[in-house]
Design an enzyme around this catalytic site. Sequence first.
Site, PDB file in Angstrom:
ATOM      1  N   TYR A  98       0.874  -1.213  -0.230  1.00 55.55           N
ATOM      2  CA  TYR A  98      -0.129   0.102   0.116  1.00 55.55           C
ATOM      3  C   TYR A  98       0.864   1.284  -0.054  1.00 55.55           C
ATOM      4  CZ  TYR A  98      -3.040   3.525   1.660  1.00 55.55           C
ATOM      5  OH  TYR A  98      -3.829   4.702   1.807  1.00 55.55           O
ATOM      6  N   LYS A 198     -11.887  -0.374   4.609  1.00 59.44           N
ATOM      7  CA  LYS A 198     -12.246  -1.181   3.367  1.00 59.44           C
ATOM      8  C   LYS A 198     -13.340  -2.043   3.791  1.00 59.44           C
ATOM      9  CE  LYS A 198      -8.685   1.505   2.348  1.00 59.44           C
ATOM     10  NZ  LYS A 198      -7.303   1.143   2.219  1.00 59.44           N
TER      11      LYS A 198
END
Length: 361
Positions: A98, A198
Amino acid sequence: MTHHDDLAPATRAVALGRPAREPGAPVSTPVTFTSTYVADGEVAYARTSNPTWEALEEVLGSLEGGSALTFASGMGAVAAVVALVPVGGVVVAPRHVYNGTTGLLDEREAAGALTVRRVEAEDVDAIVEACAGADLLLLESPTNPMMELTDVPAVVRGLRERYADARPVVAVDNTFATPLAQQPLAWGADVVIHSATKYLAGHSDVLLGATVVADGRADLRERLRTHRSLHGAIPGPMEAWLVLRGVRTLHLRLERAQASAQVLAGRLAEHPAVTRVRYPGFGGMLSVEVVGRAEGAERVCGATRLWTHSTSLGGVESQIERRRRHPLEVATVPEDLVRLSVGVEDVEDLWADLRPALDTA
Ligand SMILES: *Cc1c(COP(=O)(O)O)cnc(C)c1O
C-alpha cells in the site's frame, strides 16, 4: 483467550461484541460518547479505551484469532507497528505494498529512524535472507495493487529455522484478504494489520484501523496499546460503531464480491483491451493492465458510469482507479494498471458498464 472457535466466522461476526443478554438490555452495542470515566474503575480516561472500541475489538480479535486494538485509521495501525522498531533498526518490506505504507517507511528512513530493505513479495528465500538482523518484517498479501501473494507459512518456517529467537517481528497487512480468507496469526505471524476502512467497514463511509496480536505476544500488545494511548491515534466511538455494524455483514458482502470478481476476471482476460489480469483466485480485488498506456487506463476509469472512479476499496459499491496517478505509487507498478474493487451490485450490470469502458482504452 477464547476466540469462540466452536462457532463459524460468519456466526462470530454477527454474535460477538454485543451487550450481555439480560432482560431489558440493548441488543445492539451502544455508542459510548465519553472522554473520561468515574475514578477507581479499570480505565480512567477515554484515550486508553472505550466500550464501543472494545466491542469491535472482541469481534476482530475473534475473527483473526488474537487480541485486537482499534486505531484512528489503517495508517494509524501501520505506524504503531512500525514504531515497534527501535531507532536505527531494520524493516524488511515488499517492493509493492500500500503506497501509504511505502510513504511512511520512506519518511522514517529519511528521518534516520530506520533502514528499509525491499524484497519481492513472492520470493520466500529472498525474504528470509533479507531478515538477517532485521527488527520487523512487514508483509502484505495480496499486495496492493499488484496482487502478489506471499507464502507466509513458508516465510515463518524459514525465519524460525534460520534465526530462531533472533527472528524479526512478523506483521501481515490482511486488508485485502480479510480474516475470512486467511488468518496470518494461525500461520505464525505475530501481528495482523487492517485498514478497517475497507472490507471490514464495507460502506465507504468511515476510516478506522486495527492491529491483532497473537496470543503468545502479550508484550507486543502492551507496547501497541501504550503507543496508541500516547500517540493518540484513537478512533472515535461513532467510527468504531460504524465498523462494528459493517462487520456484521462482512461474510455476505465478501461472498458476493468474490463470486462477481471470479466471473469478471474470466471475462476481462478475454477482452481485447486487457493485456493482463491479476487476480489471486479469491477475494473481491483484481487489477488489470490495459492497452493505451496511462492515457488508455485513465480513459477507461473516466468512461464507467456504474463503477465509481475513486480511490479506496472494499465498499458495497464497485470502484475503479489507475494507481499510478498517485505520486507515492512506486514506478514498478505499471502505468497502465487499473485496480478494480468489486462491490455487491449485480455482476451483469457491472460487466455491461465495464466492457464498453474498456473499449475506450
Ligand atoms: C487503505 C490501506 C491502508 C491504509 O488504511 P487507511 O484506513 O486508509 O489509513 C493500509 N493498508 C492497505 C493494504 C490498504 O489498502
